[in-house]
Design a protein around this motif. Structure first.
Motif, PDB file in Angstrom:
ATOM      1  N   LEU A  62     -83.914  37.588 -72.182  1.00  0.00           N
ATOM      2  CA  LEU A  62     -82.713  36.846 -72.576  1.00  0.00           C
ATOM      3  C   LEU A  62     -81.995  37.612 -73.667  1.00  0.00           C
ATOM      4  N   SER A  63     -80.676  37.780 -73.507  1.00  0.00           N
ATOM      5  CA  SER A  63     -79.896  38.447 -74.545  1.00  0.00           C
ATOM      6  C   SER A  63     -78.420  38.121 -74.351  1.00  0.00           C
ATOM      7  N   GLY A  64     -77.777  37.625 -75.401  1.00  0.00           N
ATOM      8  CA  GLY A  64     -76.348  37.367 -75.347  1.00  0.00           C
ATOM      9  C   GLY A  64     -75.940  36.381 -74.280  1.00  0.00           C
ATOM     10  N   VAL A 231     -78.000  37.033 -64.647  1.00  0.00           N
ATOM     11  CA  VAL A 231     -77.333  35.749 -64.419  1.00  0.00           C
ATOM     12  C   VAL A 231     -76.816  35.222 -65.761  1.00  0.00           C
ATOM     13  N   ARG A 232     -75.626  34.634 -65.742  1.00  0.00           N
ATOM     14  CA  ARG A 232     -75.083  34.010 -66.945  1.00  0.00           C
ATOM     15  C   ARG A 232     -74.279  32.762 -66.547  1.00  0.00           C
ATOM     16  N   ASN A 233     -74.051  31.893 -67.531  1.00  0.00           N
ATOM     17  CA  ASN A 233     -73.225  30.695 -67.341  1.00  0.00           C
ATOM     18  C   ASN A 233     -73.690  29.830 -66.179  1.00  0.00           C
ATOM     19  N   LEU A 234     -74.991  29.744 -66.006  1.00  0.00           N
ATOM     20  CA  LEU A 234     -75.519  28.914 -64.925  1.00  0.00           C
ATOM     21  C   LEU A 234     -75.492  27.439 -65.331  1.00  0.00           C
ATOM     22  N   GLN A 235     -75.051  26.594 -64.394  1.00  0.00           N
ATOM     23  CA  GLN A 235     -74.981  25.165 -64.693  1.00  0.00           C
ATOM     24  C   GLN A 235     -75.310  24.357 -63.441  1.00  0.00           C
ATOM     25  N   ALA A 236     -75.993  23.240 -63.628  1.00  0.00           N
ATOM     26  CA  ALA A 236     -76.277  22.295 -62.550  1.00  0.00           C
ATOM     27  C   ALA A 236     -75.766  20.924 -62.962  1.00  0.00           C
ATOM     28  N   VAL A 237     -74.935  20.326 -62.113  1.00  0.00           N
ATOM     29  CA  VAL A 237     -74.322  19.033 -62.392  1.00  0.00           C
ATOM     30  C   VAL A 237     -74.648  18.061 -61.268  1.00  0.00           C
ATOM     31  N   SER A 238     -75.082  16.859 -61.639  1.00  0.00           N
ATOM     32  CA  SER A 238     -75.408  15.826 -60.664  1.00  0.00           C
ATOM     33  C   SER A 238     -74.252  14.860 -60.466  1.00  0.00           C
TER      34      SER A 238
END
Length: 241
Positions: A62-64, A231-238
């Motif tokens: 993990l970095s930045g 990978v960056r800016n990963l998001q999971a929305v329900s």
């Protein structure tokens, strides 16, 4: 009481906003503590799966705000294993409820070199299927989007993957369509690529997995040096009710 048109639109917008619940925030790669709150190392079942790489925590960085998985050639692993690499999976399980669904989004820098097999996918927490390959790169210069109904009933779409040295956005929208089955819309860089359907997916839990496998379905021999998948800016929305 009769509401004005503007007030009605405001209430509709508020209701839609309330219906969306963030399960994995786009900050989960910003620090080790943020990562540990959402993710576990390796596959849900262990370190090995359908390829020449064994997963190990040492290969995850993990970095930045960027997750980096690194595959390193390694001898002495036994059998057909030739690499140490990285995988992570969500601590949460994702189950589409009747009338619900999920959005999964992120930005990915994935290799398409022969013998490299990065993936971003959902896999059944118990039994199999369901499986949705929200993005998969199998060493062919293309990106694949796949939905499994059985091992012999698979809907697959392969398209050219431009500039693998750059980040590209991926979005996958999963929704209930009839209380039993789901639709899956796959987007690349903001454009809809394909819509697929999964039969009898409602109520079946899945893990979210990000991994860098090697060889296997991506061909051989694989690279003789290190390979990275970011990978960056990963998001999971329900959107489950």
């Amino acid at each position: 009481m009769r509401l004005s048109k503007a007030s009605s639109l405001f209430l509709v917008a508020a209701t839609c906003a309330e219906a969306a619940t963030t399960i994995i925030p786009n900050t989960s790669f910003n620090s080790q503590s943020a990562f540990d709150a959402e993710w576990s190392y390796n596959y849900p079942w262990g370190t090995d799966h359908n390829g020449a790489a064994r997963m190990d925590q040492s290969q995850v960085g993990l970095s930045g705000g960027v997750l980096t998985l690194t595959a390193t050639p390694k001898s002495g692993l036994g059998g057909s294993l030739k690499y140490l690499s990285g995988a992570i999976h969500s601590k949460d399980k994702f189950t589409v409820a009747k009338g619900g669904g999920y959005d999964f989004t992120g930005e990915f820098k994935a290799t398409t070199t022969k013998g490299t097999w990065p993936a971003f996918w959902l896999n059944a927490a118990s039994g199999w299927p369901p499986e949705i390959d929200m993005a998969e790169w199998k060493g062919s210069g293309k990106i694949s989007f796949n939905t499994f109904n059985t091992s012999s009933s698979v809907t697959a779409k392969d398209v050219n993957y431009p500039s693998p040295g750059n980040f590209h956005s991926i979005k996958c929208e999963i929704r209930d369509v009839n209380g039993k089955d789901i639709s899956v819309k796959f987007y690349l860089d903001g454009s809809l690529v394909t819509t697929q359907y999964g039969g009898d997916y409602i109520g079946k839990a899945q893990y979210l997995i990000i991994n860098l496998q090697m060889e296997g379905s991506s061909g051989s021999p694989g690279p003789t040096g290190n390979t990275q998948y970011q990978v960056r800016n990963l998001q999971a929305v329900s959107y489950n009710p």
